[in-house]
Design a protein around this motif. Structure first.
Motif, PDB file in Angstrom:
ATOM      1  N   ASN A  70       0.882  -1.235   0.250  1.00  0.00           N
ATOM      2  CA  ASN A  70      -0.030   0.177  -0.004  1.00  0.00           C
ATOM      3  C   ASN A  70       0.917   1.210  -0.113  1.00  0.00           C
ATOM      4  O   ASN A  70       0.372   2.246  -0.557  1.00  0.00           O
ATOM      5  CB  ASN A  70      -0.882   0.018   1.222  1.00  0.00           C
ATOM      6  N   PHE A  78     -10.465   0.828   1.873  1.00  0.00           N
ATOM      7  CA  PHE A  78     -11.361   0.537   3.299  1.00  0.00           C
ATOM      8  C   PHE A  78     -12.644   0.891   3.094  1.00  0.00           C
ATOM      9  O   PHE A  78     -12.962   1.826   2.772  1.00  0.00           O
ATOM     10  CB  PHE A  78     -10.420   1.417   4.183  1.00  0.00           C
ATOM     11  N   ARG A  93      -6.540  -1.930   8.161  1.00  0.00           N
ATOM     12  CA  ARG A  93      -6.813  -3.259   8.028  1.00  0.00           C
ATOM     13  C   ARG A  93      -8.157  -3.843   8.087  1.00  0.00           C
ATOM     14  O   ARG A  93      -9.190  -3.103   8.510  1.00  0.00           O
ATOM     15  CB  ARG A  93      -6.026  -3.832   9.010  1.00  0.00           C
ATOM     16  N   ALA A  94      -8.537  -5.112   7.576  1.00  0.00           N
ATOM     17  CA  ALA A  94      -9.618  -5.698   7.525  1.00  0.00           C
ATOM     18  C   ALA A  94     -10.222  -5.762   8.691  1.00  0.00           C
ATOM     19  O   ALA A  94     -11.694  -5.660   8.760  1.00  0.00           O
ATOM     20  CB  ALA A  94      -9.527  -7.096   6.981  1.00  0.00           C
ATOM     21  N   GLU A  95      -9.477  -5.944   9.878  1.00  0.00           N
ATOM     22  CA  GLU A  95     -10.063  -5.943  11.169  1.00  0.00           C
ATOM     23  C   GLU A  95     -10.724  -4.736  11.623  1.00  0.00           C
ATOM     24  O   GLU A  95     -11.992  -4.797  12.256  1.00  0.00           O
ATOM     25  CB  GLU A  95      -9.220  -6.353  12.232  1.00  0.00           C
ATOM     26  N   THR A  96     -10.080  -3.723  11.175  1.00  0.00           N
ATOM     27  CA  THR A  96     -10.919  -2.404  11.417  1.00  0.00           C
ATOM     28  C   THR A  96     -12.187  -1.924  10.576  1.00  0.00           C
ATOM     29  O   THR A  96     -13.189  -1.258  11.046  1.00  0.00           O
ATOM     30  CB  THR A  96      -9.836  -1.125  11.268  1.00  0.00           C
ATOM     31  N   GLU A 210       5.722   1.646   9.661  1.00  0.00           N
ATOM     32  CA  GLU A 210       4.642   2.366  10.094  1.00  0.00           C
ATOM     33  C   GLU A 210       4.962   3.014  11.510  1.00  0.00           C
ATOM     34  O   GLU A 210       5.957   2.674  11.981  1.00  0.00           O
ATOM     35  CB  GLU A 210       3.723   1.076  10.605  1.00  0.00           C
TER      36      GLU A 210
END
Length: 295
Positions: A70, A78, A93-96, A210
């Motif tokens: 990314n 997202f 991320r997908a969890e978010t 990050e």
């Protein structure tokens, strides 16, 4: 001559050799092909155009050297929204996305439109602005604030708010402080705070690329939840929802913290798509907090 399929297989092997998920190759190529308005699947066994081949090779070398895909693209998707990302913000991320889905569903249940035509919401520690933008775009009756202590992150969030034509008020400051200063009173508080323990070992792609300010949550990983729990009564309305992403192994520690800081609230810990404890929902009633139960 190099076809699309040959190039993909070549880089998939290179990814396997370096323990990088091989699906990264196809995901990256799909994004590049869309950018060039090139229908990849119709031409998969044909020769790759030279300009696309060159940009694919340059990008894949960066990915093979450990840079997140990314960051190479300059954006992530997202909840269907294009979110600009760089080294100043976490890649959403997908969890978010699951956190957002839970919040939107609970908002419908807790705040029926007839009784609550306007909802005030805040995304605390917004980073790229992904959560705040999603809440604004997916639930039209929300008025959304977003806070972050990092001015660099807020610059990225501002670009994303403009890119997605969202209506989000950005505030600079530590956790709830700017909301308290503005006198904001919330129906919904959402946060994906830093929750990694200070001395936990992380993959180098995370550590190197990050922002550490968005990753680490003190010795026990709960520093920022503790801060919110201790101060939330100053900004929550009588009937409110708090929602958090949390570490998959923090359920017991989180229950203990809630018992210490907010002993009278109702809450639930929800599992993500991988069956891991990942989302905390706290149901706030001010009457209980002050010891005056309803009825």
């Amino acid at each position: 001559m190099t076809t699309f399929s040959q190039s993909v297989r070549q880089y998939e092997k290179a990814c396997r050799d370096r323990s990088i998920p091989e699906e990264t190759v196809m995901a990256f190529l799909v994004e590049l092909a869309q950018k060039e308005r090139y229908d990849l699947y119709l031409h998969y066994e044909e020769e790759m155009p030279e300009d696309l081949k060159a940009s694919f090779a340059i990008g894949m070398e960066r990915i093979l050297n450990g840079e997140p895909m990314n960051h190479v693209l300059g954006y992530a998707w997202f909840y269907g929204y294009k979110i600009i990302v760089n080294e100043k913000v976490l890649i959403p991320r997908a969890e978010t996305e699951e956190l957002c889905a839970k919040v939107l569903a609970r908002m419908d249940a807790m705040f029926p439109k007839e009784k609550y035509p306007l909802l005030t919401c805040a995304d605390v520690g917004t980073g790229s602005g992904a959560i705040a933008i999603t809440l604004d775009k997916e639930e039209p009756r929300t008025k959304v604030w977003a806070t972050d202590i990092s001015m660099d992150a807020l610059q990225v969030a501002k670009k994303n708010v403009l890119l997605n034509d969202a209506h989000v008020t950005l505030l600079a400051g530590d956790m709830l402080s700017p909301l308290v200063a503005q006198g904001v009173q919330l129906d919904v508080l959402v946060s994906n705070p830093p929750y990694i323990r200070q001395h936990e070992t992380l993959e180098h792609t995370v550590v190197d690329y990050e922002p550490h300010v968005a990753l680490f949550g003190g010795e026990d990983g709960l520093k920022f939840y503790r801060s919110i729990f201790q101060n939330c009564s100053r900004i929550l309305k009588n009937h409110a929802l708090m929602a958090f992403e949390m570490g998959w192994d923090q359920a017991d520690a989180m229950k203990k913290l809630l018992h210490e800081e907010l002993p009278n609230v109702s809450y639930e810990i929800c599992k993500d798509m991988n069956g891991k404890d990942r989302i905390l929902l706290v149901y706030w009633k001010a009457e209980k907090e002050t010891g005056h139960d309803e009825g």
